[in-house]
Motif scaffolding. Structure first.
Motif, PDB file in Angstrom:
ATOM      1  N   THR A 124       0.909  -1.169   0.234  1.00  0.00           N
ATOM      2  CA  THR A 124       0.045  -0.082   0.005  1.00  0.00           C
ATOM      3  C   THR A 124       0.918   1.343  -0.030  1.00  0.00           C
ATOM      4  O   THR A 124       1.883   1.217   0.677  1.00  0.00           O
ATOM      5  N   SER A 125       0.513   2.179  -0.824  1.00  0.00           N
ATOM      6  CA  SER A 125       1.438   3.586  -0.804  1.00  0.00           C
ATOM      7  C   SER A 125       1.191   4.056   0.439  1.00  0.00           C
ATOM      8  O   SER A 125       0.282   4.106   1.158  1.00  0.00           O
ATOM      9  N   GLY A 126       2.567   4.590   1.009  1.00  0.00           N
ATOM     10  CA  GLY A 126       2.694   5.119   2.241  1.00  0.00           C
ATOM     11  C   GLY A 126       3.370   3.980   3.149  1.00  0.00           C
ATOM     12  O   GLY A 126       3.657   4.644   4.331  1.00  0.00           O
ATOM     13  N   PHE A 127       3.212   2.851   2.825  1.00  0.00           N
ATOM     14  CA  PHE A 127       3.787   1.741   3.743  1.00  0.00           C
ATOM     15  C   PHE A 127       4.532   0.657   3.040  1.00  0.00           C
ATOM     16  O   PHE A 127       4.420  -0.511   3.407  1.00  0.00           O
ATOM     17  N   VAL A 128       5.421   1.115   1.881  1.00  0.00           N
ATOM     18  CA  VAL A 128       5.972   0.134   1.167  1.00  0.00           C
ATOM     19  C   VAL A 128       7.153  -0.552   2.245  1.00  0.00           C
ATOM     20  O   VAL A 128       8.003   0.193   2.771  1.00  0.00           O
ATOM     21  N   LYS A 129       7.202  -1.837   1.733  1.00  0.00           N
ATOM     22  CA  LYS A 129       8.570  -2.745   2.691  1.00  0.00           C
ATOM     23  C   LYS A 129       9.003  -3.432   1.606  1.00  0.00           C
ATOM     24  O   LYS A 129       8.292  -4.190   0.852  1.00  0.00           O
ATOM     25  N   VAL A 130      10.343  -3.222   1.561  1.00  0.00           N
ATOM     26  CA  VAL A 130      11.217  -3.735   0.177  1.00  0.00           C
ATOM     27  C   VAL A 130      12.080  -4.664   0.834  1.00  0.00           C
ATOM     28  O   VAL A 130      12.637  -4.478   2.022  1.00  0.00           O
ATOM     29  N   ASP A 131      12.301  -5.860   0.047  1.00  0.00           N
ATOM     30  CA  ASP A 131      12.764  -6.787   0.312  1.00  0.00           C
ATOM     31  C   ASP A 131      14.024  -6.971  -0.719  1.00  0.00           C
ATOM     32  O   ASP A 131      13.908  -6.995  -1.923  1.00  0.00           O
ATOM     33  N   ASP A 132      15.141  -6.657  -0.223  1.00  0.00           N
ATOM     34  CA  ASP A 132      16.392  -6.579  -1.004  1.00  0.00           C
ATOM     35  C   ASP A 132      16.869  -7.868  -1.917  1.00  0.00           C
ATOM     36  O   ASP A 132      17.248  -7.464  -2.948  1.00  0.00           O
ATOM     37  N   ASP A 133      16.189  -8.719  -1.607  1.00  0.00           N
ATOM     38  CA  ASP A 133      16.208  -9.930  -2.515  1.00  0.00           C
ATOM     39  C   ASP A 133      15.252 -10.201  -3.444  1.00  0.00           C
ATOM     40  O   ASP A 133      14.989 -11.344  -4.131  1.00  0.00           O
ATOM     41  N   ASN A 134      14.113  -9.239  -3.674  1.00  0.00           N
ATOM     42  CA  ASN A 134      13.086  -9.336  -4.446  1.00  0.00           C
ATOM     43  C   ASN A 134      13.576  -9.240  -5.785  1.00  0.00           C
ATOM     44  O   ASN A 134      14.215  -8.196  -6.466  1.00  0.00           O
ATOM     45  N   PRO A 135      13.353 -10.342  -6.748  1.00  0.00           N
ATOM     46  CA  PRO A 135      13.969 -10.318  -8.259  1.00  0.00           C
ATOM     47  C   PRO A 135      13.317  -9.257  -8.910  1.00  0.00           C
ATOM     48  O   PRO A 135      14.004  -9.034  -9.936  1.00  0.00           O
ATOM     49  N   PHE A 136      11.895  -8.859  -8.598  1.00  0.00           N
ATOM     50  CA  PHE A 136      11.284  -7.911  -9.581  1.00  0.00           C
ATOM     51  C   PHE A 136      12.112  -6.347  -9.415  1.00  0.00           C
ATOM     52  O   PHE A 136      11.844  -5.624 -10.112  1.00  0.00           O
ATOM     53  N   LEU A 137      12.882  -6.235  -8.419  1.00  0.00           N
ATOM     54  CA  LEU A 137      13.495  -5.009  -8.252  1.00  0.00           C
ATOM     55  C   LEU A 137      15.120  -5.118  -8.718  1.00  0.00           C
ATOM     56  O   LEU A 137      15.745  -4.266  -8.563  1.00  0.00           O
ATOM     57  N   GLU A 138      15.460  -6.182  -9.424  1.00  0.00           N
ATOM     58  CA  GLU A 138      17.039  -6.500  -9.852  1.00  0.00           C
ATOM     59  C   GLU A 138      17.110  -5.332 -11.090  1.00  0.00           C
ATOM     60  O   GLU A 138      16.093  -5.146 -11.934  1.00  0.00           O
ATOM     61  N   PRO A 139      18.011  -4.567 -10.966  1.00  0.00           N
ATOM     62  CA  PRO A 139      18.342  -3.703 -12.083  1.00  0.00           C
ATOM     63  C   PRO A 139      18.116  -4.213 -13.492  1.00  0.00           C
ATOM     64  O   PRO A 139      18.638  -5.478 -13.706  1.00  0.00           O
ATOM     65  N   VAL A 140      17.985  -3.245 -14.452  1.00  0.00           N
ATOM     66  CA  VAL A 140      17.802  -3.661 -15.923  1.00  0.00           C
ATOM     67  C   VAL A 140      19.001  -3.026 -16.465  1.00  0.00           C
ATOM     68  O   VAL A 140      18.827  -1.745 -16.612  1.00  0.00           O
ATOM     69  N   HIS A 141      19.720  -3.653 -17.215  1.00  0.00           N
ATOM     70  CA  HIS A 141      20.919  -2.878 -17.723  1.00  0.00           C
ATOM     71  C   HIS A 141      21.865  -2.038 -16.946  1.00  0.00           C
ATOM     72  O   HIS A 141      22.128  -0.963 -17.253  1.00  0.00           O
ATOM     73  N   GLY A 142      21.774  -2.616 -15.537  1.00  0.00           N
ATOM     74  CA  GLY A 142      22.289  -1.714 -14.536  1.00  0.00           C
ATOM     75  C   GLY A 142      21.664  -0.565 -14.199  1.00  0.00           C
ATOM     76  O   GLY A 142      22.123  -0.059 -13.296  1.00  0.00           O
ATOM     77  N   LEU A 143      20.256  -0.532 -14.498  1.00  0.00           N
ATOM     78  CA  LEU A 143      19.610   0.625 -13.983  1.00  0.00           C
ATOM     79  C   LEU A 143      18.436   0.435 -13.364  1.00  0.00           C
ATOM     80  O   LEU A 143      17.710  -0.563 -13.588  1.00  0.00           O
ATOM     81  N   SER A 144      18.545   0.958 -11.932  1.00  0.00           N
ATOM     82  CA  SER A 144      17.362   0.422 -10.898  1.00  0.00           C
ATOM     83  C   SER A 144      16.281   0.951 -11.354  1.00  0.00           C
ATOM     84  O   SER A 144      15.917   1.851 -12.149  1.00  0.00           O
ATOM     85  N   LEU A 145      14.864   0.478 -10.369  1.00  0.00           N
ATOM     86  CA  LEU A 145      13.659   1.282 -10.647  1.00  0.00           C
ATOM     87  C   LEU A 145      13.640   2.728 -10.277  1.00  0.00           C
ATOM     88  O   LEU A 145      12.903   3.491 -10.958  1.00  0.00           O
ATOM     89  N   ARG A 146      14.342   3.193  -9.362  1.00  0.00           N
ATOM     90  CA  ARG A 146      14.766   4.732  -8.936  1.00  0.00           C
ATOM     91  C   ARG A 146      15.310   5.186  -9.999  1.00  0.00           C
ATOM     92  O   ARG A 146      14.755   6.440 -10.496  1.00  0.00           O
ATOM     93  N   ASP A 147      16.211   4.659 -10.825  1.00  0.00           N
ATOM     94  CA  ASP A 147      16.825   5.211 -12.240  1.00  0.00           C
ATOM     95  C   ASP A 147      15.642   5.509 -13.168  1.00  0.00           C
ATOM     96  O   ASP A 147      15.675   6.472 -13.865  1.00  0.00           O
ATOM     97  N   TYR A 148      15.250   4.521 -13.397  1.00  0.00           N
ATOM     98  CA  TYR A 148      13.868   4.165 -14.310  1.00  0.00           C
ATOM     99  C   TYR A 148      13.033   5.191 -14.032  1.00  0.00           C
ATOM    100  O   TYR A 148      12.488   6.060 -14.890  1.00  0.00           O
ATOM    101  N   THR A 149      12.459   5.384 -12.752  1.00  0.00           N
ATOM    102  CA  THR A 149      11.548   6.376 -12.330  1.00  0.00           C
ATOM    103  C   THR A 149      11.974   7.931 -12.674  1.00  0.00           C
ATOM    104  O   THR A 149      11.129   8.790 -13.117  1.00  0.00           O
TER     105      THR A 149
END
Length: 320
Positions: A124-149
């Motif tokens: 839920t927005s405002g309560f995001v809990k992130v797992d460092d091992d989440n495969p969906f958050l693996e960088p793409v071409h070295g670029l993270s979700l933060r970079d993409y955003t």
């Protein structure tokens, strides 16, 4: 792409809000107790559980009550689907939380949002809990979700994607892959971690060093309107309603907001996510209803305006 992504985000938020606006009537007696006793309870800032009990005891109590009910139903020959079981647990979780914390429905909903990942598997927005091992958050071409955003923010603000690619030191083909893989992950991630985190980064207007020199021009009027929608929730709801009405009349709502109020898509969506986060963290059903009603009223007003500009609704020319 960005309009579709945020349309999905806002749509989920509206549906979620509708689900929360009318809590179970069976819990009304606990709200009356709360109002009568007016007892102060201290909550853990992360879980929003009362600090006067153990979370394990709370979960065990919910399980005990829910399983007793389920066993009783099955002993009478009732066939319960998984959805039925989830609803039973939800109702008893609400019941126990309100009993043990002597709280009202708004506090209960804030608790549910803070613990949505644990109890429903959905972020839920405002309560995001992130797992460092989440495969969906693996960088793409070295670029993270933060970079993409950060790249999305610049492009949706009106900067040509090739300029963004040049600043990032990547070829346009890499951007195309980024803009395919990250949205694909959002669709595949059933916990909505990627989608929710993307929205959180958007709300923060996240930037990265490579893109700091890429800026868009904004008029004084646009800047004033931008500051106003950040602080005036009703003005934001008015523009959100106007934008939706524009789309319904075949007008590019994002472009109309830019032309009329000087606010680009990136800035508008950033504020939208800020309000969504604030609403989740400080849930108040009365306020949520008031804001929703205001947006709907303004949407009707602007719809009438656009209809008049286009010569009236088609239905106006039909005789019944």
């Amino acid at each position: 792409m960005f309009k579709k992504l945020f349309g999905a985000l806002e749509g989920e938020s509206r549906q979620e809000n509708q689900n929360y606006e009318q809590p179970q009537s069976s819990n009304d007696n606990y709200e009356d107790d709360y109002e009568n006793e007016n007892q102060e309870v201290e909550y853990d800032p992360d879980t929003l559980h009362g600090i006067h009990y153990d979370i394990e005891d709370f979960d065990n109590e919910v399980t005990s009550r829910a399983e007793a009910w389920i066993q009783d139903e099955r002993s009478r020959g009732e066939e319960l689907r998984e959805k039925d079981t989830q609803s039973i647990y939800l109702n008893y979780r609400r019941e126990v939380y309100k009993e043990w914390n002597n709280c009202d429905s708004d506090q209960m909903i804030r608790f549910e949002k803070a613990n949505s990942l644990k109890y429903t598997g959905v972020q839920t927005s405002g309560f995001v809990k992130v797992d460092d091992d989440n495969p969906f958050l693996e960088p793409v071409h070295g670029l993270s979700l933060r970079d993409y955003t950060a790249m999305c923010l610049k492009i949706s603000a009106g900067i040509d994607y090739q300029e963004v690619c040049k600043a990032m030191g990547i070829e346009p083909i890499i951007w195309e892959e980024l803009n395919t893989i990250w949205p694909q992950r959002m669709g595949e991630d059933t916990s909505f971690t990627v989608t929710t985190l993307f929205g959180q980064y958007y709300a923060e207007s996240v930037t990265i060093p490579q893109l700091e020199n890429l800026k868009t021009e904004i008029s004084e009027e646009g800047l004033a309107n931008l500051e106003r929608i950040k602080t005036d929730r009703y003005f934001y709801e008015e523009l959100a309603g106007a934008r939706q009405a524009a789309y319904e009349y075949g007008i590019d709502g994002a472009q109309w907001i830019l032309d009329t109020f000087g606010i680009n898509l990136a800035d508008f969506q950033s504020v939208a996510m800020q309000w969504m986060t604030e609403q989740n963290q400080n849930w108040n059903a009365e306020d949520v209803t008031a804001f929703s009603n205001h947006q709907q009223e303004k949407q009707k007003e602007y719809a009438a305006k656009f209809a008049a500009e286009q010569g009236g609704n088609i239905a106006d020319d039909v005789s019944f």
